[in-house]
Design an enzyme around this catalytic site. Structure first.
Site, PDB file in Angstrom:
ATOM      1  N   CYS A 102      -1.566   1.694  -3.054  1.00 26.46           N
ATOM      2  CA  CYS A 102      -2.539   2.783  -2.834  1.00 26.46           C
ATOM      3  C   CYS A 102      -1.919   4.181  -2.783  1.00 26.46           C
ATOM      4  O   CYS A 102      -2.426   5.109  -3.427  1.00 26.46           O
ATOM      5  CB  CYS A 102      -3.272   2.577  -1.507  1.00 26.46           C
TER       6      CYS A 102
ATOM      7  N   CYS B 264       0.823  -1.213   0.000  1.00 24.12           N
ATOM      8  CA  CYS B 264       0.000   0.000   0.000  1.00 24.12           C
ATOM      9  C   CYS B 264       0.855   1.260   0.000  1.00 24.12           C
ATOM     10  O   CYS B 264       0.670   2.157  -0.818  1.00 24.12           O
ATOM     11  CB  CYS B 264      -0.936  -0.020   1.215  1.00 24.12           C
TER      12      CYS B 264
ATOM     13  N   TYR C  76      -9.304  -3.194 -10.991  1.00 23.19           N
ATOM     14  CA  TYR C  76      -8.919  -1.953 -10.310  1.00 23.19           C
ATOM     15  C   TYR C  76      -7.662  -1.331 -10.930  1.00 23.19           C
ATOM     16  O   TYR C  76      -7.634  -0.145 -11.250  1.00 23.19           O
ATOM     17  CB  TYR C  76      -8.568  -2.247  -8.862  1.00 23.19           C
TER      18      TYR C  76
ATOM     19  N   GLU D 248      -7.369   2.148 -13.084  1.00 23.67           N
ATOM     20  CA  GLU D 248      -6.698   3.286 -12.431  1.00 23.67           C
ATOM     21  C   GLU D 248      -5.499   3.766 -13.238  1.00 23.67           C
ATOM     22  O   GLU D 248      -5.322   4.970 -13.468  1.00 23.67           O
ATOM     23  CB  GLU D 248      -6.278   2.898 -11.011  1.00 23.67           C
TER      24      GLU D 248
ATOM     25  N   HIS E 114     -26.497  22.059   0.006  1.00 21.81           N
ATOM     26  CA  HIS E 114     -26.740  22.602  -1.326  1.00 21.81           C
ATOM     27  C   HIS E 114     -25.754  23.716  -1.652  1.00 21.81           C
ATOM     28  O   HIS E 114     -25.472  24.521  -0.779  1.00 21.81           O
ATOM     29  CB  HIS E 114     -28.179  23.140  -1.390  1.00 21.81           C
TER      30      HIS E 114
ATOM     31  N   GLU F 200     -25.865  15.765  -2.374  1.00 21.46           N
ATOM     32  CA  GLU F 200     -27.240  15.956  -1.890  1.00 21.46           C
ATOM     33  C   GLU F 200     -28.233  15.090  -2.671  1.00 21.46           C
ATOM     34  O   GLU F 200     -29.308  14.765  -2.188  1.00 21.46           O
ATOM     35  CB  GLU F 200     -27.657  17.428  -1.940  1.00 21.46           C
TER      36      GLU F 200
ATOM     37  N   LYS G 189      -0.053   5.359  -6.040  1.00 23.83           N
ATOM     38  CA  LYS G 189      -1.106   5.396  -7.078  1.00 23.83           C
ATOM     39  C   LYS G 189      -1.976   6.643  -6.932  1.00 23.83           C
ATOM     40  O   LYS G 189      -2.244   7.345  -7.896  1.00 23.83           O
ATOM     41  CB  LYS G 189      -1.942   4.118  -6.954  1.00 23.83           C
TER      42      LYS G 189
HETATM   43  P1  NDP Z   1      -8.418  -7.600 -10.658  1.00 21.06           P
HETATM   44  O1  NDP Z   1      -8.682  -8.948 -10.149  1.00 21.06           O
HETATM   45  O2  NDP Z   1      -9.205  -6.455 -10.103  1.00 21.06           O
HETATM   46  O3  NDP Z   1      -8.568  -7.584 -12.255  1.00 21.06           O
HETATM   47  C1  NDP Z   1      -7.860  -8.504 -13.018  1.00 21.06           C
HETATM   48  C2  NDP Z   1      -8.116  -8.249 -14.486  1.00 21.06           C
HETATM   49  O4  NDP Z   1      -7.320  -9.143 -15.251  1.00 21.06           O
HETATM   50  C3  NDP Z   1      -9.562  -8.485 -14.890  1.00 21.06           C
HETATM   51  O5  NDP Z   1      -9.916  -7.596 -15.909  1.00 21.06           O
HETATM   52  C4  NDP Z   1      -9.509  -9.918 -15.400  1.00 21.06           C
HETATM   53  O6  NDP Z   1     -10.505 -10.233 -16.345  1.00 21.06           O
HETATM   54  C5  NDP Z   1      -8.161  -9.917 -16.096  1.00 21.06           C
HETATM   55  N1  NDP Z   1      -7.623 -11.268 -16.254  1.00 21.06           N
HETATM   56  C6  NDP Z   1      -7.296 -12.137 -15.273  1.00 21.06           C
HETATM   57  N2  NDP Z   1      -6.853 -13.296 -15.808  1.00 21.06           N
HETATM   58  C7  NDP Z   1      -6.924 -13.152 -17.150  1.00 21.06           C
HETATM   59  C8  NDP Z   1      -6.625 -14.008 -18.245  1.00 21.06           C
HETATM   60  N3  NDP Z   1      -6.158 -15.241 -18.049  1.00 21.06           N
HETATM   61  N4  NDP Z   1      -6.811 -13.538 -19.486  1.00 21.06           N
HETATM   62  C9  NDP Z   1      -7.291 -12.284 -19.686  1.00 21.06           C
HETATM   63  N5  NDP Z   1      -7.594 -11.429 -18.699  1.00 21.06           N
HETATM   64  C10 NDP Z   1      -7.411 -11.856 -17.431  1.00 21.06           C
HETATM   65  O7  NDP Z   1      -6.866  -7.399 -10.446  1.00 21.06           O
HETATM   66  P2  NDP Z   1      -5.947  -6.103 -10.436  1.00 21.06           P
HETATM   67  O8  NDP Z   1      -4.626  -6.611 -10.864  1.00 21.06           O
HETATM   68  O9  NDP Z   1      -6.554  -4.979 -11.192  1.00 21.06           O
HETATM   69  O10 NDP Z   1      -5.930  -5.701  -8.907  1.00 21.06           O
HETATM   70  C11 NDP Z   1      -5.645  -6.680  -7.911  1.00 21.06           C
HETATM   71  C12 NDP Z   1      -6.379  -6.409  -6.642  1.00 21.06           C
HETATM   72  O11 NDP Z   1      -5.735  -5.367  -5.923  1.00 21.06           O
HETATM   73  C13 NDP Z   1      -7.816  -5.906  -6.807  1.00 21.06           C
HETATM   74  O12 NDP Z   1      -8.727  -6.939  -7.043  1.00 21.06           O
HETATM   75  C14 NDP Z   1      -8.045  -5.206  -5.490  1.00 21.06           C
HETATM   76  O13 NDP Z   1      -8.393  -6.167  -4.530  1.00 21.06           O
HETATM   77  C15 NDP Z   1      -6.689  -4.618  -5.179  1.00 21.06           C
HETATM   78  N6  NDP Z   1      -6.605  -3.190  -5.575  1.00 21.06           N
HETATM   79  C16 NDP Z   1      -7.442  -2.283  -4.986  1.00 21.06           C
HETATM   80  C17 NDP Z   1      -7.400  -0.941  -5.353  1.00 21.06           C
HETATM   81  C18 NDP Z   1      -8.348   0.011  -4.724  1.00 21.06           C
HETATM   82  O14 NDP Z   1      -8.907  -0.296  -3.679  1.00 21.06           O
HETATM   83  N7  NDP Z   1      -8.587   1.182  -5.319  1.00 21.06           N
HETATM   84  C19 NDP Z   1      -6.455  -0.454  -6.339  1.00 21.06           C
HETATM   85  C20 NDP Z   1      -5.628  -1.497  -6.909  1.00 21.06           C
HETATM   86  C21 NDP Z   1      -5.708  -2.803  -6.525  1.00 21.06           C
HETATM   87  P3  NDP Z   1     -11.935 -10.795 -15.858  1.00 21.06           P
HETATM   88  O15 NDP Z   1     -12.656  -9.669 -15.231  1.00 21.06           O
HETATM   89  O16 NDP Z   1     -12.545 -11.279 -17.121  1.00 21.06           O
HETATM   90  O17 NDP Z   1     -11.629 -11.906 -14.901  1.00 21.06           O
END
Ligand code: NDP
Length: 464
Positions: free
Chosen positions: A47, A42, A186, A190, A443, A448, A50
């Site tokens: 976080c 983080c 996510y 982002e 307001h 709101e 980012k």
């Molecule tokens: P996510 O799990 O959120 O997203 C992963 C992405 O990769 C999805 O679009 C998924 O597609 C795709 N994907 C996974 N496997 C494959 C594959 N074999 N082929 C093609 N596409 C694939 O992971 P992130 O890496 O974005 O983030 C990890 C975690 O970190 C988040 O889930 C969250 O818990 C945490 N995080 C939180 C943040 C916040 O609170 N603002 C900011 C950043 C991270 P599909 O949807 O089709 O599975």
């Protein structure tokens, strides 16, 4: 049996640090081990940097917005190296704060890669964070908490070594002019916003029809539209086949035969639990299919004196959840206290531009429980009255028809995370639509709208 410590926490990220500090404050003799950076993902590669980069990425558009309000301002050039230096300074400041908080709480700090030798002994091997000439050492404890977090994964395609993950994105020597992001979770959403705002051309490649699977469908559609409006190209329902390196650039081949030429292929394709080198197999700690440590509701692993919290258990992988888990565990083990958190109402935010936030159930989840009354509002906030950009705000409220409880709130628009943080108290408390309606608005604000949604958009019937 005499041990060196009552508790050894492995991993000084958000969850581990909170657990160690609270346990020590309750009087336990505590050690914490970190191999890479104090404060964990983080603070160092998650976080915090980012959000700083997201804030940086918004100024360019804001300069242009100011023209309509009479300002003769010029966008100028963004200097990546200045941003990176400022970010690194801030992280170094936070690293020191983490170390000092732990020391003030009387926690003993160790650096290195920890591995279990037996059920009560850790072997500590020097790591990148250790001082030169550090020696291997052994530490024993009555109890252990594994809080080692997670690490980004890449797709197993030809040329995957040419791609980067978020870990490297925070340390690029310069901003790539063209960035192709794989994944629409996510991190993908982002970083698409960050690099776009700083001036890069962005292509997103993802296998869903709309981004951010798992969030409310209508919110996802609003996000798709907002990304498109921001000039981000979305290649949907596609996956990459291979990456080629040329002298000038990279060529990302998609499974439909398209080739995208780019300066940076960015894998935002999920994260995996950090268990490597811990020697969990040696002491028989049970793992699930993705390598996550199996725990019960008390964070206990298959060994009753070894606990696990945070991303390594892969439940809700968010910093505040890891902190809540670490705190609750330390209170229970050493403070004889029960600390309750409303995990069901965990608010989530994605810091795109504009950002989005959600708390409670999506419509799909809600209609599995009963008939729902849906309120949707989409409007252009006053901020854009005089600007060329007209970013829309989307708000959706889901009300359980029978109980009239507000069970889900979803918002995309400026300040959505700040606004829904407050409203998540209402969701966790189980307040009703009438409670919202009797609240006086502030307001003129976008927020709101949440207390003035009079007109129901539709009723969504229960689906089994
Ligand atoms: P996510 O799990 O959120 O997203 C992963 C992405 O990769 C999805 O679009 C998924 O597609 C795709 N994907 C996974 N496997 C494959 C594959 N074999 N082929 C093609 N596409 C694939 O992971 P992130 O890496 O974005 O983030 C990890 C975690 O970190 C988040 O889930 C969250 O818990 C945490 N995080 C939180 C943040 C916040 O609170 N603002 C900011 C950043 C991270 P599909 O949807 O089709 O599975």
């Amino acid at each position: 049996m005499n041990y060196d410590f009552d508790l050894i926490v492995i991993g000084a990220g958000s969850g581990g640090v909170r657990c160690a500090r609270i346990a020590a404050e309750h009087g336990a003799k505590v050690a914490i081990i970190e191999k890479q950076h104090w404060g964990g993902t983080c603070v160092n590669i998650g976080c915090v940097p980012k959000k700083l980069m997201m804030l940086a990425s918004n100024f360019g558009d804001q300069v242009e917005d100011s023209h309509g309000y009479g300002w003769d301002t010029h966008k100028g050039t963004h200097h990546w190296s200045i941003l990176m230096q400022a970010k690194d300074n801030e992280i170094a400041r936070l690293n020191k704060i983490y170390v000092s908080l732990l020391k003030k709480a009387n926690v003993s700090l160790f650096t290195g890669q920890a591995g279990f030798e037996d059920e009560h002994t850790i072997v500590l091997k020097p790591s990148e964070l250790s001082e030169a000439n550090s020696q291997e050492q052994r530490l024993t404890a009555a109890r252990f908490v594994i809080a080692t977090g997670s690490t980004p994964t890449v797709l197993n395609i030809k040329g995957k070594e040419f791609g980067i993950t978020s870990d490297q994105a925070f340390y690029l020597p310069e901003r790539p002019e063209r960035v192709t992001i794989i994944g629409s979770g996510y991190i993908g959403v982002e970083f698409a916003g960050i690099f776009k705002g700083l001036g890069s051309k962005i292509d997103m490649v993802y296998r869903q029809p709309i981004p951010l699977r798992g969030f409310d469908e209508e919110l996802r559609q609003a996000l798709y539209d907002a990304l498109a409006q921001r000039g981000i190209t979305q290649h949907v329902k596609l996956t990459p086949a291979k990456i080629e390196k040329t002298t000038e650039a990279y060529r990302l081949h998609l499974d439909d035969g398209q080739i995208l030429e780019t300066d940076c292929v960015f894998f935002a394709t999920g994260r995996k639990p950090n268990i490597e080198g811990l020697g969990l197999e040696k002491i028989g700690i049970k793992l699930a299919d993705k390598g996550q440590i199996v725990i019960d509701e008390q964070f206990e692993t298959s060994k009753p004196h070894i606990y696990a919290i945070g991303d390594v258990v892969d439940k809700i992988n968010l910093t505040p959840v890891a902190i809540a888990q670490g705190h609750a565990l330390a209170d229970r083990l050493y403070g004889n206290k029960k600390r309750v958190s409303a995990y069901d109402a965990t608010p989530k935010a994605v810091f795109c531009s504009p950002p989005l936030a959600s708390v409670g159930l999506t419509e799909d989840e809600a209609v599995k429980k009963g008939d729902m009354e849906i309120y949707v509002s989409q409007f252009t906030p006053m901020r854009y009255a005089f600007t060329q950009r007209k970013l829309k705000t989307f708000i959706k409220m889901i009300v359980d028809k029978a109980s009239q409880k507000v069970v889900g709130l979803h918002m995309l628009g400026d300040d959505a995370p700040e606004i829904l943080q407050g409203f998540s108290v209402a969701i966790a408390a189980g307040l009703t639509k009438a409670d919202f309606d009797q609240t006086i608005g502030i307001h003129p604000t976008s927020a709101e709208e949440l207390v003035t949604m009079r007109q129901k958009t539709r009723t969504a019937c229960k689906k089994s």
